[in-house]
Design a protein around this motif. Structure first.
Motif, mmCIF file in Angstrom:
data_model
loop_
_atom_site.group_PDB
_atom_site.id
_atom_site.type_symbol
_atom_site.label_atom_id
_atom_site.label_comp_id
_atom_site.label_asym_id
_atom_site.label_seq_id
_atom_site.Cartn_x
_atom_site.Cartn_y
_atom_site.Cartn_z
ATOM 1 N N CYS A 198 9.746 -16.112 -0.589
ATOM 2 C CA CYS A 198 10.760 -15.983 0.469
ATOM 3 C C CYS A 198 11.039 -17.355 1.071
ATOM 4 N N GLU A 200 12.520 -17.960 3.808
ATOM 5 C CA GLU A 200 12.436 -17.921 5.264
ATOM 6 C C GLU A 200 11.014 -18.159 5.765
ATOM 7 N N HIS A 214 11.725 -7.460 0.981
ATOM 8 C CA HIS A 214 11.115 -8.241 2.057
ATOM 9 C C HIS A 214 12.154 -9.015 2.864
ATOM 10 N N THR A 215 13.150 -9.569 2.203
ATOM 11 C CA THR A 215 14.150 -10.382 2.913
ATOM 12 C C THR A 215 14.896 -9.565 3.959
ATOM 13 N N ARG A 216 14.905 -8.249 3.798
ATOM 14 C CA ARG A 216 15.574 -7.388 4.785
ATOM 15 C C ARG A 216 14.845 -7.393 6.127
ATOM 16 N N HIS A 218 14.009 -10.101 7.540
ATOM 17 C CA HIS A 218 14.652 -11.220 8.234
ATOM 18 C C HIS A 218 16.113 -10.909 8.572
ATOM 19 N N THR A 219 16.807 -10.248 7.649
ATOM 20 C CA THR A 219 18.239 -9.990 7.852
ATOM 21 C C THR A 219 18.492 -8.746 8.694
#
Length: 428
Positions: A198, A200, A214-216, A218-219
């Motif tokens: 990731c 981020e 996983h990126t969701r 953050h978003t």
């Protein structure tokens, strides 16, 4: 012909040129589709697309072809001949078409575009498969159950669910898989490889799908929405599990105790209560757990990590369930778990379960020293300290020690200039 200097001449039937450069007249017409050709032999070849005639047969495997060129290309799959070489990476191919397609990985060329969403592709077949996502076409049908698929490999993978075939085996633990890709991902549990990172927060994942999910975090994206109550979820599996709260459907049944579950994974996890299997081990203290999520939560007792923070008071917790319980106890006062015997309500399901034992007088936890019985393991644990003399809870003000945190809390009031008063009847 020298492979490096060879030039491929592409000739379109019906468009041949004579010596003076003029096009050959198209005098040979197909009666089926009205297409015209400049030579009779081109018309003859074309007619086979209507009749289905395949007069060229491979002597190795019996496969048939309409044209001799098709048979010649096919024969290379038996001989292993790869006469077409990429000058960029020295990779070799059995047809010029495959070489041309491969070259696009170097040039980045994507000449085929979807007219609906404008996405581009390097190969015409990739575009054809992609278009099925828009038109819903699923031309590959399972003859056993009728399920349909947009790609032949997907049908092939699905067929293994009927046959039970798992041809791919892990050399480490002997676990078997239906697809080689599943085995490849599984091997990372042994090697510890996590190739997806990731950008981020630096967290690594074993699969690309895991990284995307996983990126969701953050978003804030929750693309899966419940049509019943409009609640949204990060993953499709979470939505499916949630839907069972509306339908009440629990199609997965435990053969040991007849308990039912909404998802296959929940049943699999439950089965470990019967088998005693605990496949996840803590490397710090060797304690074992039935699920990876339990191990991860446990690891925080070693690292001290508390990633879940209360937005109201800033208190941090090691798990989301502990945070949820805290919010209900300290802020909302919500008690969603209801006793059907006496209408008493509780914050957590575990509290309700402990309470339920007060009705039938059930006391499952017995002291081996004095045979006294208790309704919860925490009560038994505190009682055992009366035998061992253990007092793990220490006052930071005066170093006095106590058996339970409740006793410590009551004692702390003596330092804070107020006394813990036991509630009494006002009429006394």
């Amino acid at each position: 012909m020298n492979m490096e200097t060879a030039k491929v001449l592409h000739r379109t039937p019906g468009r041949e040129k004579v010596g003076n450069g003029s096009a050959t007249p198209r005098t040979h017409k197909c009666n089926e589709c009205d297409r015209e050709f400049g030579k009779r032999n081109y018309l003859t070849k074309h007619m086979k697309t209507h009749t289905g005639e395949k007069s060229y047969r491979c002597e190795e495997c019996g496969k048939t072809f309409r044209q001799s060129g098709g048979l010649q290309r096919h024969m290379r799959t038996h001989t292993g001949e790869t006469p077409y070489k990429c000058e960029e990476c020295d990779r070799q191919f059995n047809t010029i078409t495959n070489l041309k397609t491969h070259m696009r990985t170097h040039t980045g060329e994507k000449p085929y575009q979807c007219e609906i969403c404008k996405k581009r592709f390097a190969h015409i077949d990739s575009l054809k498969i992609h278009v099925r996502n828009h038109n819903g076409e699923k031309p590959f049908k399972c003859e056993v159950c009728g399920n349909q698929f947009s790609q032949r490999p997907h049908l092939k993978t699905h067929m293994a669910t009927h046959s039970g075939a798992k041809p791919y085996q892990c050399d480490k633990c002997k676990k078997r898989f239906r697809q080689s890709s599943h085995l490849k991902v599984h091997m990372r549990t042994h090697t510890g490889e996590k190739p997806y990172t990731c950008e981020e927060c630096g967290k690594q994942s074993t699969t690309l799908e895991g990284l995307l999910v996983h990126t969701r975090v953050h978003t804030g994206e929750k693309p899966y929405k419940c049509e019943e109550c409009s609640k949204q979820f990060v993953t499709l599996s979470q939505l499916k599990f949630h839907m069972s709260t509306h339908t009440g459907e629990k199609p997965y049944n435990c053969e040991e105790c007849d308990k039912r579950f909404a998802t296959r994974s929940s049943l699999k996890l439950h089965m470990r209560t019967h088998t005693g299997e605990k496949p996840y081990t803590c490397e710090e203290c060797s304690k074992q757990f039935t699920s990876m999520s339990h191990l991860k939560a446990h690891m925080r007792t070693h690292t001290g990590e508390k990633p879940y923070s209360c937005e109201r008071c800033g208190t941090q917790f090691t798990s989301s369930s502990t945070l949820k319980t805290h919010i209900m106890r300290a802020h909302t006062g919500e008690k969603p778990h209801h006793c059907e015997e006496c209408d008493k309500q509780f914050v957590s399901l575990s509290d309700l379960k402990v309470h339920m034992r007060t009705h039938p007088g059930e006391k499952l936890y017995k002291c081996e020293e004095c045979e006294k019985q208790f309704s919860s393991p925490s009560y038994l644990k505190a009682h055992i300290r009366t035998h061992t003399g253990e007092k793990p809870y220490k006052c930071e003000e005066c170093d006095k020690q106590f058996v339970t945190p409740a006793h410590l809390k009551r004692h702390m009031n003596t330092h804070n200039n107020y006394i813990y008063l036991k509630p009494q009847n006002l009429c006394d």
